[in-house]
Write a protein that holds these residues in place. Structure first.
Motif, PDB file in Angstrom:
ATOM      1  N   VAL A 173       2.804  10.114   4.797  1.00  0.00           N
ATOM      2  CA  VAL A 173       1.447  10.757   5.239  1.00  0.00           C
ATOM      3  C   VAL A 173       0.307   9.528   5.787  1.00  0.00           C
ATOM      4  O   VAL A 173      -0.737  10.563   6.821  1.00  0.00           O
ATOM      5  N   ASP A 174      -0.106   8.909   5.890  1.00  0.00           N
ATOM      6  CA  ASP A 174      -0.770   7.459   6.709  1.00  0.00           C
ATOM      7  C   ASP A 174      -0.083   7.938   8.496  1.00  0.00           C
ATOM      8  O   ASP A 174      -1.402   8.197   9.317  1.00  0.00           O
ATOM      9  N   ALA A 175       0.661   8.575   8.412  1.00  0.00           N
ATOM     10  CA  ALA A 175       1.687   8.527  10.283  1.00  0.00           C
ATOM     11  C   ALA A 175       0.045  10.649  10.346  1.00  0.00           C
ATOM     12  O   ALA A 175      -0.286  10.193  11.367  1.00  0.00           O
ATOM     13  N   ILE A 176      -0.090  11.252   9.559  1.00  0.00           N
ATOM     14  CA  ILE A 176      -0.874  12.183   9.847  1.00  0.00           C
ATOM     15  C   ILE A 176      -2.573  12.039   9.909  1.00  0.00           C
ATOM     16  O   ILE A 176      -3.038  12.525  10.794  1.00  0.00           O
ATOM     17  N   ASN A 177      -2.812  11.371   8.883  1.00  0.00           N
ATOM     18  CA  ASN A 177      -3.769  11.540   7.833  1.00  0.00           C
ATOM     19  C   ASN A 177      -5.176  10.240   8.357  1.00  0.00           C
ATOM     20  O   ASN A 177      -5.737  10.097   9.263  1.00  0.00           O
ATOM     21  N   GLU A 178      -4.423   8.996   9.093  1.00  0.00           N
ATOM     22  CA  GLU A 178      -4.830   7.770   9.058  1.00  0.00           C
ATOM     23  C   GLU A 178      -3.411   6.757  10.610  1.00  0.00           C
ATOM     24  O   GLU A 178      -2.871   5.573   9.757  1.00  0.00           O
ATOM     25  N   PRO A 179      -3.638   7.648  12.039  1.00  0.00           N
ATOM     26  CA  PRO A 179      -2.448   7.153  12.414  1.00  0.00           C
ATOM     27  C   PRO A 179      -2.658   5.718  12.864  1.00  0.00           C
ATOM     28  O   PRO A 179      -2.290   5.018  13.054  1.00  0.00           O
ATOM     29  N   TYR A 180      -3.795   5.328  13.422  1.00  0.00           N
ATOM     30  CA  TYR A 180      -4.135   4.201  12.934  1.00  0.00           C
ATOM     31  C   TYR A 180      -4.170   2.565  12.483  1.00  0.00           C
ATOM     32  O   TYR A 180      -4.002   1.454  12.217  1.00  0.00           O
ATOM     33  N   ARG A 181      -3.482   2.793  10.706  1.00  0.00           N
ATOM     34  CA  ARG A 181      -3.554   1.848  10.490  1.00  0.00           C
ATOM     35  C   ARG A 181      -1.800   1.065  10.388  1.00  0.00           C
ATOM     36  O   ARG A 181      -1.062   1.470  11.529  1.00  0.00           O
ATOM     37  N   MET A 202       0.396  -3.871  -0.246  1.00  0.00           N
ATOM     38  CA  MET A 202       0.929  -3.542   0.986  1.00  0.00           C
ATOM     39  C   MET A 202       2.006  -2.742   0.517  1.00  0.00           C
ATOM     40  O   MET A 202       3.084  -1.315   1.232  1.00  0.00           O
ATOM     41  N   VAL A 203       2.244  -2.860  -0.823  1.00  0.00           N
ATOM     42  CA  VAL A 203       3.465  -1.537  -1.057  1.00  0.00           C
ATOM     43  C   VAL A 203       2.911   0.152  -1.348  1.00  0.00           C
ATOM     44  O   VAL A 203       3.813   0.931  -1.089  1.00  0.00           O
ATOM     45  N   ASN A 204       1.982  -0.316  -1.521  1.00  0.00           N
ATOM     46  CA  ASN A 204       1.331   1.805  -0.908  1.00  0.00           C
ATOM     47  C   ASN A 204       1.384   2.059  -0.482  1.00  0.00           C
ATOM     48  O   ASN A 204       1.885   2.822   0.694  1.00  0.00           O
ATOM     49  N   ASP A 205       1.072   1.230   0.816  1.00  0.00           N
ATOM     50  CA  ASP A 205       1.317   1.378   2.450  1.00  0.00           C
ATOM     51  C   ASP A 205       2.878   1.582   2.804  1.00  0.00           C
ATOM     52  O   ASP A 205       2.629   2.419   3.700  1.00  0.00           O
ATOM     53  N   TRP A 206       3.165   0.619   2.201  1.00  0.00           N
ATOM     54  CA  TRP A 206       4.962   0.904   2.813  1.00  0.00           C
ATOM     55  C   TRP A 206       5.223   2.827   2.233  1.00  0.00           C
ATOM     56  O   TRP A 206       6.007   3.281   3.186  1.00  0.00           O
ATOM     57  N   TYR A 207       5.088   3.139   1.196  1.00  0.00           N
ATOM     58  CA  TYR A 207       5.963   4.585   0.144  1.00  0.00           C
ATOM     59  C   TYR A 207       4.824   5.310   0.945  1.00  0.00           C
ATOM     60  O   TYR A 207       4.981   6.626   1.009  1.00  0.00           O
ATOM     61  N   ASP A 208       3.262   5.043   1.602  1.00  0.00           N
ATOM     62  CA  ASP A 208       2.271   6.303   1.770  1.00  0.00           C
ATOM     63  C   ASP A 208       2.128   6.067   3.889  1.00  0.00           C
ATOM     64  O   ASP A 208       1.807   6.437   3.975  1.00  0.00           O
ATOM     65  N   ARG A 209       3.647   5.586   4.214  1.00  0.00           N
ATOM     66  CA  ARG A 209       4.024   5.636   5.514  1.00  0.00           C
ATOM     67  C   ARG A 209       4.363   7.100   6.160  1.00  0.00           C
ATOM     68  O   ARG A 209       2.772   7.328   7.467  1.00  0.00           O
TER      69      ARG A 209
END
Length: 126
Positions: free
Chosen positions: A10-18, A1-8
């Motif tokens: 980057v994930d908004a670009i690469n994995e916006p469905y997360r 969860m901590v990794n998901d929070w701090y990568d949000r």
């Protein structure tokens, strides 16, 4: 969860469905969930004895240091891979050995094996 929070971002670009970038986990909830799961993990680790609990604390500290500023170990291929290798292999070996020894400190030979497996995992990731 901590990794998901701090990568949000980057994930908004690469994995916006997360869950976090898609907005299914809104606002700062991701951060609060990371804190909640960290605390829950510590509670679950309490009955593991001193060495098992210590391994859980070390793993959680490495998880936060891997993703969160100011350390953000994942930004460096050596430090990030070392944190993962030690968490995935070394801590698992040491915790298992400690539990099999009734919560006592693992035998020195097992500590060496755990360190070798950690180094191997670091090498594979690097």
């Amino acid at each position: 969860m901590v990794n998901d929070w701090y990568d949000r971002h980057v994930d908004a670009i690469n994995e916006p469905y997360r869950p976090i970038p898609s907005g299914r986990i809104p606002g700062n909830w991701g951060f609060w969930l990371a804190l909640l799961w960290t605390a829950a993990s510590l509670l679950v680790a309490l009955p593991l004895g001193a060495w098992g609990f210590g391994a859980a604390v070390a793993g959680l500290l490495l998880a936060w240091a891997y993703s969160a500023p100011p350390f953000r170990l994942k930004a460096n291929g050596w430090w990030g891979n070392a944190a993962c290798g030690f968490s995935y292999e070394g801590l698992a070996w040491l915790t298992g050995a400690s539990l099999l020894a009734g919560g006592a400190m693992p035998d020195a030979r097992l500590i060496v094996v755990a360190l070798l497996y950690s180094a191997g995992a670091h090498g594979i990731m690097t």
